[in-house]
Design an enzyme around this catalytic site. Structure first.
Site: not given
Lengths: 250, 478
Positions: A143, A156
């Site tokens: 990501s 995350y």
């Protein structure tokens, strides 16, 4: 000569980018193993894929990536069921955004377990297999969130940064054997994981993201931003000095 | 029952057929003795993983492949166990090659009665495939010269079979492409020869009818009879080519047989015109492995052959005549990266000209004339799934490319359909693309029922498998 994407395994195929990738690959004629926790959801996707193809192209395997002992055997079962394995995509991922002042170790570690440790548990035996055969493509869904440590999603960010580093190391270990390792860094993608984040600027659908990812896989990309404009944005974000980044409060 | 532990990943290898057009990943085990073979069998059973047998990997297609299976490679079981030069009887392990057999036998004046076009296949492999040679009319298949085999059954039981003892199983194992058990020892009887050289004659023919007539006439007078066809020639030249016939020298014909039995004089000079090493041929040929290039090579070969063919006889060593494919080391690599497939049909005599002519035309019409086409004369033999019949066979080589694969597989179906209609058969050792229903349709005498009954008796767990067996025997098998 093995078909480059004749047989694929998608881990985290029950929703989001993983599901979209499985559907797209099957649509191109690939035999796909769908791996995720939710059996009913997997079977529904497989039924739809197979009905559209007019033959069995999707095969379901229920597995929780927290069970890190399972991949070596499950990998062999999947390869035997598909009749080979050319492509493995690790798309399993969860997002946890702590409230202000919340420090939840359990939830942070769970994010790392799913996004990072699960990936290592799967991709190590996959890399060993592909290196032995001198053939195969490994794709990790990272990501842009891994490019910077933000206040909003520390675990995350960490998991995706570590995943990108792990994939780079993996590439450096196995690329001389003919194995391709692709790091995918999507920007905002409309998936169930991002559904409660509100309006995301420039977000693309999971289907479009999947189309772009497959295209980049075919081109043996090293690191692919999805869509490509995020490469520039990421560069700009990374160029922001730490003191300024802190003040921006993002 | 489901497997409980993974197979060791260090055994995983990418394995190809000899034609290099098909391959599969497999967990390869290479035991060096019968005990090791039994251990591998037990490992496959305990893991509930199918086991595919492989000798020296000289089947062109998928006979020794099965994706994700355990692969029992017998190449390390390569000992000659006994050799009796007074009787010509030899006991070998299954991984022993034809080359190792002839090198042992020839110095004592013996030769394997049936050899393939390359000396590199294994004894176990040629028995499993019931291989034939250029003297099929005279000597039948390799199984007819096998007197005894030790067979390790999937149950773990070992049996000694002969043509008389356990006759049904013996005649099914030979021709059964490794689906009933593992041959761990074979006993062959060699053929007495009086020279290491053959009397050879080459003849040119201008069409298929002439070719078939010549092969048929020659079969009773000559030990070896083989035709080469220029598959690019059409119209009234369809089937034109060269016929080579050969016979062993009679006793006394060779003034120095002992010298010619020496393996070192059997191989040719290894150079063309004494200059170009044979190992240079593949790289020189590679740029010509396309239709115009191969058309030219076929034309030149035919034209030169026509010029030199005729009444003239010449002598050629057994090895040079028998193992043409070995003359050019690594020839199969000239077809990389796509590899090649072969297709060999067997057609009864009365339909041969029509069916084989049709095959040559179909190849040309599809734009895929065979790069190498070889014709042989055959007779029936007693093995259950044999390809042998009273007729002719045509072996066709096709290169596989990125673009022709699907068309080529369709072409194989088109080639096979008239063969089945004419009561013909096919040769599994060379096959990679034959549709199973056509293979099965070629057996009309209950052979497949008998074979399946044996499979159910001796391998009820269906442990021994291969891609070839799965494809050719299909649901009938299961």
């Amino acid at each position: 000569m093995a078909d480059r994407f004749g047989h694929a395994l998608v881990i985290g195929a029950s929703s989001g980018i993983g599901e979209a990738l499985a559907r797209r690959l099957a649509g191109e004629g690939t035999r796909v193993a769908l791996v995720a926790r939710r059996q009913e959801r997997l079977e529904k996707i497989a039924r739809e894929i197979n009905a559209a193809a007019g033959e069995q192209r999707a095969f379901t395997f229920v597995h929780d990536v927290l069970n890190r002992d399972e991949p070596p055997l499950l990998l062999q079962r999947i390869a035997a069921t598909l009749g080979g394995l050319d492509l493995v995509i690790y798309a399993a991922g969860i997002l946890y955004r702590p409230e202000d002042g919340e420090f939840n170790t359990e939830k942070d570690l769970e994010v790392l377990e799913v996004n990072l440790l699960g990936a290592i548990a799967w991709l190590n035996p996959v890399a060993e297999r592909f290196a032995a055969l001198g053939h195969g493509t490994i794709v990790g869904i990272g990501s842009i969130a891994g490019d910077r440590g933000r206040a909003g999603a520390p675990a995350y960010n960490t998991s995706k940064a570590a995943l990108a580093t792990y994939l780079e190391a993996l590439r450096n270990r196995v690329s001389r054997t003919g194995v391709v390792v692709v790091t995918i860094k999507p920007g905002f993608v409309k998936t169930p994981m991002t559904a409660d984040l509100g309006k995301l600027p420039g977000a693309v659908s999971a289907d479009r993201a999947a189309r772009l990812i497959v295209k980049r896989m075919h081109r043996r990309a090293v690191t692919a931003y999805i869509p490509e404009r995020w490469r520039l944005i990421s560069w700009a974000v990374r160029a922001v000095p730490s003191w300024l980044f802190r003040r921006l409060g993002v | 029952m489901r497997r409980s532990s993974p197979l060791p990943p260090e055994h995983l290898e990418w394995v190809q057929g000899w034609g290099r057009a098909v391959g599969a990943p497999g967990y390869v085990y290479r035991p060096a003795d019968a005990r090791g073979v039994a251990d591998v069998l037990e490992l496959a059973r305990s893991h509930r993983v199918p086991l595919v047998l492989r000798g020296r990997g000289r089947s062109y297609g998928d006979a020794a492949l099965l994706p994700e299976a355990m692969m029992l490679s017998l190449d390390r079981m390569n000992k000659i166990l006994a050799w009796d030069p007074s009787s010509g009887v030899m006991d070998v392990e299954p991984g022993v090659t034809i080359e190792e057999i002839w090198r042992t036998a020839l110095p004592d004046g013996w030769w394997p009665p049936v050899v393939t076009g390359t000396a590199t296949p294994s004894a176990g492999g040629i028995l499993a495939m019931n291989a034939h040679g250029k003297n099929n009319w005279h000597r039948g298949t390799v199984g007819e010269h096998c007197e005894e085999i030790d067979l390790l059954l999937p149950s773990g039981e070992s049996r000694t079979l002969t043509p008389e003892r356990d006759s049904g199983l013996f005649h099914a194992v030979i021709s059964g492409f490794g689906q009933l058990g593992i041959i761990t020892r074979a006993r062959f009887r060699m053929m007495r020869v009086h020279s290491g050289f053959l009397d050879v004659q080459a003849l040119a023919v201008s069409n298929l009818g002439e070719m078939l007539r010549l092969l048929d006439e020659a079969k009773d007078r000559w030990e070896y009879v083989v035709g080469w066809i220029d598959a690019f020639a059409g119209g009234r030249h369809l089937g034109r080519g060269l016929v080579h016939v050969a016979r062993h020298l009679d006793e006394g014909e060779d003034p120095a047989p002992g010298r010619h039995f020496d393996p070192s004089v059997q191989r040719g000079p290894g150079r063309i015109a004494g200059v170009v090493p044979m190992s240079m041929i593949p790289p020189l040929l590679k740029p010509l492995t396309n239709r115009p290039g191969l058309r030219m090579i076929n034309l030149v070969k035919y034209s030169l052959g026509r010029l030199t063919a005729g009444e003239r006889h010449f002598q050629q060593s057994l090895v040079e005549f028998s193992f043409l494919l070995d003359a050019i080391p690594g020839w199969e690599r000239i077809y990389e990266p796509g590899g090649l497939i072969q297709h060999q049909s067997f057609v009864p005599v009365r339909h041969a000209e029509r069916v084989l002519g049709r095959q040559l035309e179909l190849c040309q019409r599809a734009g895929m004339p065979s790069f190498l086409a070889v014709l042989k004369r055959h007779r029936p033999d007693p093995f259950l799934l044999t390809h042998g019949l009273d007729g002719f066979s045509l072996a066709l080589d096709f290169p596989v490319t990125r673009t022709n694969r699907a068309r080529l597989w369709r072409l194989v179906r088109e080639l096979a359909e008239p063969v089945v209609a004419a009561g013909g058969r096919f040769y599994p050792a060379k096959d990679a693309a034959l549709p199973g229903e056509l293979f099965r349709a070629a057996f009309t005498g209950g052979e497949l029922d008998r074979f399946t009954a044996l499979k159910r008796t001796y391998d009820p767990e269906h442990l021994l498998r291969s891609s070839l067996a799965d494809r050719l025997l299909g649901s009938f098998w299961e």
